[in-house]
Enzyme design. Structure first.
Site, PDB file in Angstrom:
ATOM      1  N   ASP A  46       0.870  -1.167   0.000  1.00 61.11           N
ATOM      2  CA  ASP A  46       0.000   0.000   0.000  1.00 61.11           C
ATOM      3  C   ASP A  46       0.913   1.225   0.000  1.00 61.11           C
ATOM      4  O   ASP A  46       2.127   1.110   0.196  1.00 61.11           O
ATOM      5  CB  ASP A  46      -0.889  -0.028   1.245  1.00 61.11           C
ATOM      6  CG  ASP A  46      -1.709   1.234   1.405  1.00 61.11           C
ATOM      7  OD1 ASP A  46      -2.402   1.614   0.447  1.00 61.11           O
ATOM      8  OD2 ASP A  46      -1.629   1.859   2.478  1.00 61.11           O
ATOM      9  N   ASP A  48      -0.089   5.166   1.147  1.00 58.98           N
ATOM     10  CA  ASP A  48      -0.253   6.141   2.227  1.00 58.98           C
ATOM     11  C   ASP A  48      -0.297   5.459   3.584  1.00 58.98           C
ATOM     12  O   ASP A  48      -1.162   4.609   3.831  1.00 58.98           O
ATOM     13  CB  ASP A  48      -1.530   6.950   2.009  1.00 58.98           C
ATOM     14  CG  ASP A  48      -1.482   7.745   0.712  1.00 58.98           C
ATOM     15  OD1 ASP A  48      -0.594   8.596   0.586  1.00 58.98           O
ATOM     16  OD2 ASP A  48      -2.326   7.498  -0.178  1.00 58.98           O
TER      17      ASP A  48
END
Length: 393
Positions: A46, A48
């Site tokens: 991922d 953020d």
């Protein structure tokens, strides 16, 4: 730092072990890979909160935006929205604060403010180390974010080599449904040419962990919030990627430990040193540690009246006079008289020793061994080189 086969960091809770897995552990197999699943051939990140500390640099954007409309932000409510898509967040915020905007108007107004902050978002602890390690050993890795693709590209463009090293970079607008749907992770696996069962996902949000579960992939959670909600659905939960052990996933182990110390990219914080603890300047995000800084670190402390000292720093959960979020306890290694107190302190952490044996710092009253490790390490060239650049930015 080589570890015995079953020496997990105690801060890494795993799923409950089945009877068959317990038998495997008795036979010398004790990692997450021992539950009969296929070995790992690729990694999906991922973005953020997992690779980039975008939450830190954009923390006050929504607060400032809401103030223009006479609204007061609910921090606890906003923390529950980590990992959801931009449109979902817009709809939720408009409803929660009764804003006179459509979702499109909200996005158009607030997006430029977020984009102004992205260039200052730094990689989280252990991120560059892990990506370089995977690249060195030929392990493919991809990026799958719930942000739109153009925003993902913009965020990673500020970090040299990132875009070129990902086999695939995906945003939620490139698949039918974003997380918690498995579509992003399945598409990333497809583009890498690796079966989903052979992929390991690294995520920070519950939404992302659920998406990895739905994709039939193994998942390591590195949450910025409390771990309680993650332990039952993630295969492993870490405080930061500095705790990641590739060998537990049949990946090549790290070889960068120097005796009992790990060199890290410098991490900075500052605040008032009082009653043995550092009170971070929380109103200035540039002066606080990332939320994933946890455990025992060492580096340099600059005090406005006494100069620069070697320091061991413990970061854990607990209460002190300044914050209930976490406890930051610096031990000044050169201060034999214990006379340093009640003055401004700047910290530059350059090494990591270990995670905590417990969630709190209560078990760290005796740290003489760690002080010795820190003191000796800070005399070595790989830790001293930081002093040739500006020690405190």
């Amino acid at each position: 730092m080589p570890l015995p086969p079953c020496s997990f960091l105690n801060s890494i809770p795993l799923k409950p072990i089945s009877p068959s897995s317990s038998l495997s552990a008795m036979n010398g197999c004790c990692g997450p890979q021992c539950d009969g699943a296929a070995y790992i051939q690729a990694v999906i990140f991922d973005l953020d909160g997992t690779l980039l500390d975008t939450e830190k640099v954009t923390k006050n954007v929504l607060k400032e935006f809401l103030e223009k409309y006479g609204k007061v932000i609910d921090r606890e409510q906003e923390d529950t929205r980590l990992g959801i898509s931009q449109l979902e967040a817009a709809i939720a915020v408009i409803k929660e604060y009764d804003l006179p905007l459509t979702p499109r108007q909200f996005i158009d107004e607030i997006s430029p403010i977020y984009k102004e902050r992205w260039p200052t978002a730094k990689p989280l602890p252990g991120v560059n180390r892990l990506m370089k390690h995977l690249q060195k050993h030929g392990v493919p890795f991809a990026l799958a974010s719930n942000s739109k693709k153009e925003n993902v590209d913009a965020k990673i463009s500020y970090h040299q080599g990132w875009k070129e090293n990902f086999v695939a970079v995906l945003g939620s607008d490139q698949v039918k449904s974003g997380k918690p749907s498995p579509d992003l992770f399945l598409e990333a696996a497809k583009r890498m040419g690796v079966d989903a069962a052979h992929c390991l996902v690294i995520e920070d949000s519950l939404v992302g962990v659920r998406a990895a579960n739905a994709a039939g992939m193994k998942v390591v959670a590195v949450p910025s919030q409390s771990e309680a909600d993650y332990a039952s659905i993630a295969d492993s939960v870490l405080h930061s990627l500095l705790e990641f052990q590739p060998e537990l996933w049949d990946l090549p182990p790290f070889e960068d430990w120097v005796d009992s110390a790990l060199p890290i990219e410098p991490i900075y914080a500052s605040g008032l040193f009082s009653n043995g603890f550092l009170c971070e300047a929380e109103d200035d995000e540039s002066c606080t540690f990332p939320s994933q800084v946890w455990g025992l670190y060492f580096g340099w402390a600059k005090l406005n009246m006494d100069g620069i000292f070697k320091v061991l720093v413990g970061v854990g959960r607990g209460h002190c006079t300044c914050t209930a979020k976490r406890k930051i306890k610096p031990w000044i290694i050169d201060d034999s008289d214990g006379h340093i107190a009640d003055q401004h302190m700047q910290l530059s952490l350059v090494g990591f020793i270990r995670g905590l044996n417990k969630e709190t710092l209560m078990d760290l009253e005796e740290v003489e061994e760690e002080k010795s490790i820190a003191s000796a390490s800070l005399d070595l060239p790989m830790f001293l080189h930081h002093t040739r650049a500006p020690l405190f930015p």
